[in-house]
Scaffold this motif. Structure first.
Motif, mmCIF file in Angstrom:
data_model
loop_
_atom_site.group_PDB
_atom_site.id
_atom_site.type_symbol
_atom_site.label_atom_id
_atom_site.label_comp_id
_atom_site.label_asym_id
_atom_site.label_seq_id
_atom_site.Cartn_x
_atom_site.Cartn_y
_atom_site.Cartn_z
ATOM 1 N N MET A 118 -20.345 -9.241 -9.202
ATOM 2 C CA MET A 118 -20.311 -7.895 -8.650
ATOM 3 C C MET A 118 -19.693 -6.936 -9.659
ATOM 4 N N ASP A 119 -19.917 -5.709 -9.424
ATOM 5 C CA ASP A 119 -19.375 -4.658 -10.274
ATOM 6 C C ASP A 119 -18.256 -3.973 -9.518
ATOM 7 N N PRO A 120 -16.998 -4.308 -9.835
ATOM 8 C CA PRO A 120 -15.902 -3.745 -9.052
ATOM 9 C C PRO A 120 -15.750 -2.251 -9.225
ATOM 10 N N GLY A 121 -16.278 -1.750 -10.330
ATOM 11 C CA GLY A 121 -16.104 -0.319 -10.537
ATOM 12 C C GLY A 121 -16.942 0.519 -9.597
ATOM 13 N N GLY A 122 -18.025 -0.057 -9.082
ATOM 14 C CA GLY A 122 -18.905 0.728 -8.241
ATOM 15 C C GLY A 122 -18.674 0.526 -6.765
ATOM 16 N N SER A 123 -17.699 -0.234 -6.402
ATOM 17 C CA SER A 123 -17.468 -0.508 -4.989
ATOM 18 C C SER A 123 -15.974 -0.643 -4.753
ATOM 19 N N SER A 124 -15.400 0.170 -3.887
ATOM 20 C CA SER A 124 -13.989 0.104 -3.549
ATOM 21 C C SER A 124 -13.800 -0.746 -2.308
ATOM 22 N N VAL A 154 -7.291 -6.506 -12.015
ATOM 23 C CA VAL A 154 -6.694 -6.515 -10.676
ATOM 24 C C VAL A 154 -7.692 -5.987 -9.655
ATOM 25 N N LYS A 155 -8.412 -4.912 -10.003
ATOM 26 C CA LYS A 155 -9.410 -4.373 -9.080
ATOM 27 C C LYS A 155 -10.502 -5.410 -8.792
ATOM 28 N N ALA A 156 -10.961 -6.078 -9.846
ATOM 29 C CA ALA A 156 -12.009 -7.081 -9.648
ATOM 30 C C ALA A 156 -11.519 -8.239 -8.784
ATOM 31 N N ALA A 157 -10.280 -8.697 -9.028
ATOM 32 C CA ALA A 157 -9.743 -9.818 -8.244
ATOM 33 C C ALA A 157 -9.554 -9.418 -6.788
ATOM 34 N N ALA A 158 -9.031 -8.214 -6.547
ATOM 35 C CA ALA A 158 -8.842 -7.747 -5.163
ATOM 36 C C ALA A 158 -10.187 -7.641 -4.449
ATOM 37 N N HIS A 159 -11.179 -7.105 -5.148
ATOM 38 C CA HIS A 159 -12.510 -6.985 -4.550
ATOM 39 C C HIS A 159 -13.069 -8.357 -4.198
ATOM 40 N N ARG A 160 -12.912 -9.340 -5.086
ATOM 41 C CA ARG A 160 -13.441 -10.676 -4.840
ATOM 42 C C ARG A 160 -12.743 -11.339 -3.656
ATOM 43 N N THR A 183 -1.237 -4.301 -0.042
ATOM 44 C CA THR A 183 0.053 -3.703 -0.387
ATOM 45 C C THR A 183 0.155 -3.590 -1.904
ATOM 46 N N HIS A 184 0.298 -2.360 -2.389
ATOM 47 C CA HIS A 184 0.441 -2.110 -3.818
ATOM 48 C C HIS A 184 1.903 -1.825 -4.132
ATOM 49 N N THR A 185 2.446 -2.541 -5.100
ATOM 50 C CA THR A 185 3.774 -2.257 -5.627
ATOM 51 C C THR A 185 3.646 -2.010 -7.124
ATOM 52 N N ALA A 186 4.780 -1.761 -7.755
ATOM 53 C CA ALA A 186 4.740 -1.488 -9.194
ATOM 54 C C ALA A 186 4.360 -2.726 -9.995
ATOM 55 N N ALA A 187 4.665 -3.911 -9.468
ATOM 56 C CA ALA A 187 4.444 -5.136 -10.241
ATOM 57 C C ALA A 187 3.227 -5.928 -9.798
ATOM 58 N N GLU A 188 2.807 -5.791 -8.535
ATOM 59 C CA GLU A 188 1.721 -6.639 -8.051
ATOM 60 C C GLU A 188 1.008 -5.984 -6.883
ATOM 61 N N THR A 189 -0.129 -6.577 -6.550
ATOM 62 C CA THR A 189 -0.903 -6.203 -5.369
ATOM 63 C C THR A 189 -1.037 -7.432 -4.482
ATOM 64 N N ARG A 190 -0.679 -7.270 -3.213
ATOM 65 C CA ARG A 190 -0.732 -8.386 -2.256
ATOM 66 C C ARG A 190 -1.788 -8.079 -1.213
#
Length: 387
Positions: A118-124, A154-160, A183-190
């Motif tokens: 998939m293309d993470p840039g084209g889908s939020s 990170v965006k690609a992993a979250a999307h997957r 949940t987005h923090t300064a160090a990670e996304t959960r």
């Protein structure tokens, strides 16, 4: 008894041999299944690595293309000196060559895969959950924190993660409500994707079979970027939890496949429990059977002994010269099996009968007997024989 004593060891040996063969075949089958599961997991990891490589190609190819475009524009600048123009042309050529080489490498990595990354840039995540809602899935998206300037990985992993979790809910729990909490923090996304139990009508429908390759692929992706991934039943439904660091860290080593994997120890313990129960049964069944048989024989012997006891009062009514028909009115139904080792009277036509004095094994008279000898149906002698 002789035939049983001779054949019992042979039957026991045959049973034990066949049982060992079955156990050995079972372990061989378990090892084969374990190898097949490991192959499936390895294939899923390779597919996920190919997807990650394609994602990197999409991101890096886009950036390199922009670099080449900027270098080409810089080359055409009218006020640029000649050596700077040559440097810009060299940058453009190297960027174009890098894009081409990157495409070749990704093409090799993608051989044998049947899934288009998939293309993470084209889908939020918002559009992803909206598409799932439009398809009939009850999805609620909650986002805490600002997702600004997230790395493309990170965006690609979250999307997957969200995509695979929603796909699994649609397959295995249709009609269930889904909550996607990011949940987005300064160090990670959960990311936590949790669904409730499927609707009663949907649970009656046959569910598609799945080999769990998507979850294995997500575990591999999280491992490669230094994150963590967990999934399992929760409150009657299912939950998928992923932690994606914003700064990639070295991947953790892949756990080596061994006989002590997650499924096999439990199966191993169950098999050993079955073996233990079989051994206990092999020992206890003969013992219990022998005890029951011995008890039955002792009961039969006691019953027989009680029917061979001659009452002392009846013995007193007997006398020499008495006819057998008259004496039989006072005699028990059967004779005793215990015959004292004493010499019997001899003579033509003399037969002797023995009757017990008591059926109690703990009586002092146990083993003693009355001996009655007849000649031609006439009682000729009465004796009390002690052992």
């Amino acid at each position: 008894m002789l035939v049983a004593a001779t054949m019992l060891p042979w039957f026991a040996g045959r049973f034990w041999c066949q049982y060992q063969q079955l156990v050995r075949a079972g372990w061989e089958r378990a090892e084969q299944l374990q190898r097949e599961q490991q192959l499936i997991a390895d294939q899923a990891r390779l597919r996920e690595r190919a997807r990650i490589a394609q994602d990197m190609h999409d991101v890096l190819g886009h950036d390199l293309s922009l670099i080449a475009l900027s270098a080409g524009a810089l080359k055409l600048a009218p006020d640029l000196e000649e050596h700077h123009r040559k440097a810009a042309d060299d940058i453009r050529a190297r960027a174009a060559a890098a894009v081409e080489h990157l495409g070749e490498v990704i093409g090799v990595l993608r051989e044998g895969t049947d899934h288009t990354p998939m293309d993470p840039g084209g889908s939020s995540l918002t559009s992803l959950t909206s598409e799932a809602s439009a398809a009939g899935l009850a999805v609620e998206l909650r986002i805490d924190g600002e997702p600004d300037d997230l790395p493309p990985v990170v965006k690609a992993a979250a999307h997957r993660v969200v995509q695979e979790a929603l796909t699994n809910v649609a397959k295995h729990a249709p009609g269930a409500t889904v909550t996607v909490h990011v949940t987005h923090t300064a160090a990670e996304t959960r990311i936590v994707v949790e669904n409730g139990p499927p609707s009663p009508t949907a649970s009656l429908q046959p569910r598609p079979r799945s080999g769990g390759r998507g979850l294995i692929g997500l575990e591999e992706r999280m491992r490669l970027i230094g994150g963590s991934f967990d999934h399992g039943p929760r409150d009657g439904g299912y939950a998928v939890v992923a932690r994606i660091p914003h700064t990639p860290s070295p991947p953790s080593p892949v756990p080596a496949a061994s006989w002590a994997s997650r499924q096999l120890p439990q199966e191993h313990r169950r098999a050993w429990r079955r073996v233990g129960r079989a051994l206990v049964a092999a020992v206890m069944v003969p013992l219990v059977t022998g005890a029951l048989l011995s008890g039955a024989l002792m009961g039969w012997e006691m019953l027989s002994a009680s029917q061979s006891v001659l009452d002392p009062r009846d013995y007193a009514r007997l006398h020499v010269g008495q006819d057998r028909s008259e004496a039989e009115r006072f005699l028990p139904d059967r004779q005793t099996n215990h015959r004292p080792l004493t010499a019997e009277p001899t003579g033509d036509g003399i037969t002797c009968e023995y009757y017990a004095m008591t059926a109690d094994r703990f009586d002092d008279r146990s083993g003693d007997a009355y001996r009655l000898c007849f000649r031609k149906d006439t009682l000729v002698s009465l004796d009390m024989i002690t052992s």
